[in-house]
Motif scaffolding. Sequence first.
Motif, short mmCIF file in Angstrom:
data_model
loop_
_atom_site.label_atom_id
_atom_site.label_comp_id
_atom_site.label_asym_id
_atom_site.label_seq_id
_atom_site.Cartn_x
_atom_site.Cartn_y
_atom_site.Cartn_z
N VAL A 15 0.84 -1.31 -0.17
CA VAL A 15 0.00 0.03 0.01
C VAL A 15 0.81 1.26 0.00
CG1 VAL A 15 -1.67 1.13 1.27
CG2 VAL A 15 -1.84 -1.14 1.41
N THR A 16 0.96 2.04 -1.20
CA THR A 16 1.61 3.19 -1.23
C THR A 16 0.74 4.36 -0.71
OG1 THR A 16 0.71 3.61 -3.46
CG2 THR A 16 2.70 2.46 -3.28
N LYS A 103 3.72 6.61 7.28
CA LYS A 103 5.31 6.39 7.92
C LYS A 103 5.42 5.83 9.14
CE LYS A 103 8.96 9.63 9.19
NZ LYS A 103 9.75 10.74 8.87
N GLN A 104 4.39 5.93 9.95
CA GLN A 104 4.51 5.37 11.15
C GLN A 104 3.96 3.78 11.02
OE1 GLN A 104 1.48 7.00 13.73
NE2 GLN A 104 -0.09 5.56 13.11
N ASP A 108 9.83 -0.94 7.34
CA ASP A 108 11.12 -1.30 6.81
C ASP A 108 11.60 -0.06 6.09
OD1 ASP A 108 9.35 -1.05 4.67
OD2 ASP A 108 9.48 -3.67 4.18
N GLY A 109 10.95 1.06 5.91
CA GLY A 109 11.18 2.27 5.50
C GLY A 109 11.09 2.37 3.75
N ALA A 112 6.26 1.96 1.85
CA ALA A 112 4.85 1.33 1.40
C ALA A 112 4.61 0.46 2.49
CB ALA A 112 4.93 0.69 0.14
N ILE A 113 3.35 0.17 2.83
CA ILE A 113 2.96 -0.97 3.72
C ILE A 113 2.82 -2.16 3.09
CG2 ILE A 113 1.34 -1.09 5.66
CD1 ILE A 113 0.67 1.91 5.45
N SER A 114 3.41 -3.23 3.60
CA SER A 114 3.17 -4.44 3.06
C SER A 114 2.95 -5.44 4.32
CB SER A 114 4.27 -4.91 2.35
OG SER A 114 5.49 -5.00 3.18
N THR A 115 2.77 -6.79 4.13
CA THR A 115 2.40 -7.71 5.30
C THR A 115 3.73 -7.80 6.17
OG1 THR A 115 3.00 -9.52 3.94
CG2 THR A 115 0.56 -8.96 4.08
N SER A 116 4.80 -7.51 5.46
CA SER A 116 6.26 -7.54 6.40
C SER A 116 6.22 -6.63 7.20
CB SER A 116 7.40 -7.67 5.27
OG SER A 116 7.47 -6.43 4.79
#
Length: 122
Positions: A15-16, A103-104, A108-109, A112-116
């Motif tokens: 998710v960007t 950002k929060q 992993d910076g 984007a937000i991923s399952t990791s």
Amino acid sequence: AHFVEMWDLDGDGAVTLAEATERRSDIFFSFDADDNGALNAEEYDQFDAARAADMAENGAAHGQGKGQAKRLQRGLVRGFNDADGDGAITLEEFLSKTAAWVKQMDHDGDGAISTSDFGPKG
């Protein structure tokens, strides 16, 4: 996984900021019942109830609402989004918080937000 599934608009597993902004806009307009460009207390209460139902349906109400899931929810609560504290959340206010929210969540910076990002650090 549920968050990524629902918010990943292009299906690439992440998710960007652009996707999060688009989804937050969709959510805003879904709950702005009077179409006045702001979510009042009643409209935000409906948003809160819908989020609670979604969390319950997807396990968060059964002890899984910790860590990253808690931060995810924190970015959607009224206080986080009401930048001027007047009790009404405008579209501009709601969307202006998207970058800080992503950002929060982005452990992993990679932007984007991923399952990791929901792993051990979450």
